[in-house]
Design a protein around this motif. Structure first.
Motif, PDB file in Angstrom:
ATOM      1  N   THR A   3      12.931   2.193   5.097  1.00  0.00           N
ATOM      2  CA  THR A   3      12.107   1.714   4.000  1.00  0.00           C
ATOM      3  C   THR A   3      11.262   2.860   3.465  1.00  0.00           C
ATOM      4  N   THR A   4      11.282   3.063   2.148  1.00  0.00           N
ATOM      5  CA  THR A   4      10.552   4.161   1.527  1.00  0.00           C
ATOM      6  C   THR A   4       9.244   3.656   0.926  1.00  0.00           C
ATOM      7  N   SER A   5       8.388   4.599   0.537  1.00  0.00           N
ATOM      8  CA  SER A   5       7.135   4.225  -0.121  1.00  0.00           C
ATOM      9  C   SER A   5       7.415   3.506  -1.433  1.00  0.00           C
ATOM     10  N   HIS A   6       8.501   3.889  -2.104  1.00  0.00           N
ATOM     11  CA  HIS A   6       8.880   3.207  -3.342  1.00  0.00           C
ATOM     12  C   HIS A   6       9.221   1.747  -3.068  1.00  0.00           C
ATOM     13  N   ASP A   7       9.891   1.481  -1.941  1.00  0.00           N
ATOM     14  CA  ASP A   7      10.213   0.100  -1.570  1.00  0.00           C
ATOM     15  C   ASP A   7       8.936  -0.714  -1.385  1.00  0.00           C
ATOM     16  N   TYR A   8       7.950  -0.134  -0.697  1.00  0.00           N
ATOM     17  CA  TYR A   8       6.701  -0.847  -0.457  1.00  0.00           C
ATOM     18  C   TYR A   8       5.965  -1.144  -1.760  1.00  0.00           C
ATOM     19  N   HIS A  13       4.493  -5.009  -6.119  1.00  0.00           N
ATOM     20  CA  HIS A  13       4.555  -5.457  -7.514  1.00  0.00           C
ATOM     21  C   HIS A  13       5.216  -6.826  -7.618  1.00  0.00           C
ATOM     22  N   SER A  14       6.265  -7.021  -6.843  1.00  0.00           N
ATOM     23  CA  SER A  14       6.943  -8.314  -6.858  1.00  0.00           C
ATOM     24  C   SER A  14       5.996  -9.427  -6.395  1.00  0.00           C
ATOM     25  N   ILE A  15       5.257  -9.164  -5.330  1.00  0.00           N
ATOM     26  CA  ILE A  15       4.328 -10.170  -4.801  1.00  0.00           C
ATOM     27  C   ILE A  15       3.190 -10.429  -5.786  1.00  0.00           C
ATOM     28  N   MET A  16       2.724  -9.392  -6.472  1.00  0.00           N
ATOM     29  CA  MET A  16       1.691  -9.589  -7.490  1.00  0.00           C
ATOM     30  C   MET A  16       2.201 -10.480  -8.613  1.00  0.00           C
ATOM     31  N   LEU A  17       3.421 -10.221  -9.061  1.00  0.00           N
ATOM     32  CA  LEU A  17       3.999 -11.030 -10.133  1.00  0.00           C
ATOM     33  C   LEU A  17       4.158 -12.487  -9.708  1.00  0.00           C
ATOM     34  N   ARG A  52      14.086  -8.449   1.160  1.00  0.00           N
ATOM     35  CA  ARG A  52      12.766  -7.978   0.741  1.00  0.00           C
ATOM     36  C   ARG A  52      12.407  -8.571  -0.627  1.00  0.00           C
ATOM     37  N   PRO A  53      11.105  -8.777  -0.894  1.00  0.00           N
ATOM     38  CA  PRO A  53      10.690  -9.355  -2.181  1.00  0.00           C
ATOM     39  C   PRO A  53      11.093  -8.512  -3.380  1.00  0.00           C
ATOM     40  N   SER A  54      11.100  -7.178  -3.228  1.00  0.00           N
ATOM     41  CA  SER A  54      11.401  -6.306  -4.363  1.00  0.00           C
ATOM     42  C   SER A  54      12.804  -6.532  -4.904  1.00  0.00           C
ATOM     43  N   LYS A  55      13.716  -7.007  -4.076  1.00  0.00           N
ATOM     44  CA  LYS A  55      15.095  -7.220  -4.514  1.00  0.00           C
ATOM     45  C   LYS A  55      15.196  -8.289  -5.596  1.00  0.00           C
ATOM     46  N   LYS A  98     -10.779   1.780 -12.667  1.00  0.00           N
ATOM     47  CA  LYS A  98     -12.008   1.340 -11.993  1.00  0.00           C
ATOM     48  C   LYS A  98     -11.997   1.649 -10.501  1.00  0.00           C
ATOM     49  N   GLY A  99     -10.963   2.308 -10.024  1.00  0.00           N
ATOM     50  CA  GLY A  99     -10.895   2.659  -8.613  1.00  0.00           C
ATOM     51  C   GLY A  99     -10.510   1.508  -7.708  1.00  0.00           C
ATOM     52  N   ILE A 100      -9.842   0.507  -8.264  1.00  0.00           N
ATOM     53  CA  ILE A 100      -9.422  -0.667  -7.490  1.00  0.00           C
ATOM     54  C   ILE A 100      -7.915  -0.615  -7.282  1.00  0.00           C
ATOM     55  N   ARG A 101      -7.500  -0.854  -6.053  1.00  0.00           N
ATOM     56  CA  ARG A 101      -6.083  -0.846  -5.710  1.00  0.00           C
ATOM     57  C   ARG A 101      -5.707  -2.166  -5.036  1.00  0.00           C
ATOM     58  N   ALA A 102      -4.421  -2.348  -4.833  1.00  0.00           N
ATOM     59  CA  ALA A 102      -3.923  -3.545  -4.155  1.00  0.00           C
ATOM     60  C   ALA A 102      -3.003  -3.128  -3.024  1.00  0.00           C
ATOM     61  N   ILE A 103      -2.913  -3.972  -2.009  1.00  0.00           N
ATOM     62  CA  ILE A 103      -1.979  -3.764  -0.913  1.00  0.00           C
ATOM     63  C   ILE A 103      -1.422  -5.124  -0.522  1.00  0.00           C
ATOM     64  N   SER A 104      -0.149  -5.150  -0.149  1.00  0.00           N
ATOM     65  CA  SER A 104       0.499  -6.418   0.180  1.00  0.00           C
ATOM     66  C   SER A 104       0.838  -6.485   1.662  1.00  0.00           C
ATOM     67  N   ARG A 105       1.170  -7.674   2.100  1.00  0.00           N
ATOM     68  CA  ARG A 105       1.571  -7.864   3.496  1.00  0.00           C
ATOM     69  C   ARG A 105       2.863  -7.128   3.834  1.00  0.00           C
TER      70      ARG A 105
END
Length: 340
Positions: A3-8, A13-17, A52-55, A98-105
């Protein structure tokens, strides 16, 4: 395949959508998935060829229905949510400014304490500002009523100072009163703090007395809710479990009796065993604290804190002395795959 950083990032992004209503789309009738529905979808993805969700981002509506073996209405909803890529790009750009980021499970840097303790109830996404690695440190949550005496506010500040001296992160709800005094007790003495906010993270981070500590790398602010959404009582109650789950020990400075967010969070912590919960022993006249002690809260004398140079060692020692009692058994929830 590794799994690459691009995959994560694509998973995120998929989970945000799938789970977020964007600020520019508040009037959109398309309803994002709640936690229960997202978890149900996550199980289907994990057991499907997609894995994976990205798929999902690569599929048409018909292919989503076929791969996940879901009905036409559900496939249409998922495809519709995933089609909002333009809105996502705009929102990500605004948050980055604004210096705000997101992270997913789905990501290894997601706070492990939340996954370990909450499992499938851990939020699919966390929005944050600051250094997330602060959460990997030893941590003590310090909470209490917004309206309390100056004497107890001073004690909350002292608790924060002791955490700073002991190299322990203070975790709180970042609310006025006890929470903020405890955080400042740590930050003003060179320590670390994590604030789990119920208000709009976009608004909260603009406060000068807050933002400078974020920039210094000693304060991280987190929210399980989109940064543009404002305070609600429900969100304030819901974030209690995140405060305690991110902590090794919790300390209640003062709670009203059977009302308010401090009471709700403390009783939930005792019931669900998120962490060992200490309660300042203020005598029978403080009925909220006295009742929490009756309910398995561990009585804590502020004078002991004043004398002990290492607050973490003190609390750990008290737990060991109390270990002869039958331990509380929390919910036995099967550990799910990482991004569930």
């Amino acid at each position: 395949m590794m799994t690459t950083s691009h995959d994560y990032i694509s998973d995120r992004h998929s989970i945000m959508l799938l789970t977020i209503r964007f600020d520019a789309e508040q009037n959109n009738d398309l309803k994002p998935l709640n936690l229960k529905n997202f978890n149900n979808l996550a199980r289907r993805i994990a057991s499907s060829p997609l894995s994976r969700p990205s798929k999902l981002l690569e599929l048409s509506e018909a292919e989503i229905g076929e791969q996940l073996e879901i009905d036409e209405k559900s496939a249409k909803l998922i495809a519709g949510l995933l089609s909002r890529k333009h809105s996502l790009a705009i929102e990500l750009s605004n948050l980055e400014e604004k210096g705000i980021r997101a992270i997913s499970r789905a990501e290894p840097e997601y706070p492990s304490k939340l996954l370990d303790k909450l499992k499938h109830l851990a939020p699919p996404l966390i929005f944050y500002a600051g250094d997330l690695s602060i959460l990997n440190n030893k941590a003590v949550s310090i909470v209490g009523s917004r309206k309390t005496s100056q004497s107890l506010l001073d004690q909350a500040h002292l608790l924060g100072e002791k955490c700073a001296q002991s190299g322990v992160t203070v975790v709180s709800g970042a609310a006025k009163g006890v929470d903020m005094h405890a955080m400042m007790g740590s930050l003003q003495n060179g320590g670390l703090a994590a604030g789990i906010v119920a208000d709009s993270l976009k608004s909260f981070i603009r406060k000068d007395e807050i933002s400078r500590f974020v920039r210094d790398g000693r304060l991280v602010l987190l929210s399980a809710f989109p940064p543009w959404e404002k305070f609600t009582v429900w969100r304030a109650m819901d974030r209690n479990k995140y405060i305690y789950s991110l902590s090794d020990f919790g300390i209640v400075v003062r709670s009203d009796l059977e009302k308010g967010g401090t009471w709700s969070g403390a009783t939930e912590c005792i019931e669900k065993n998120y962490c060992a919960l200490f309660v300042l022993d203020l005598g029978k006249e403080e009925r909220g604290n006295a009742k929490l002690i009756d309910m398995r809260g561990i009585p804590l004398d502020i004078d002991m804190i004043s004398r002990e140079p290492d607050i973490y060692r003190l609390l750990s020692g008290m737990i060991e002395r109390d270990s002869e009692e039958e331990p509380f058994i929390g919910q036995n929830v099967k550990q799910l795959p990482l991004w569930f």
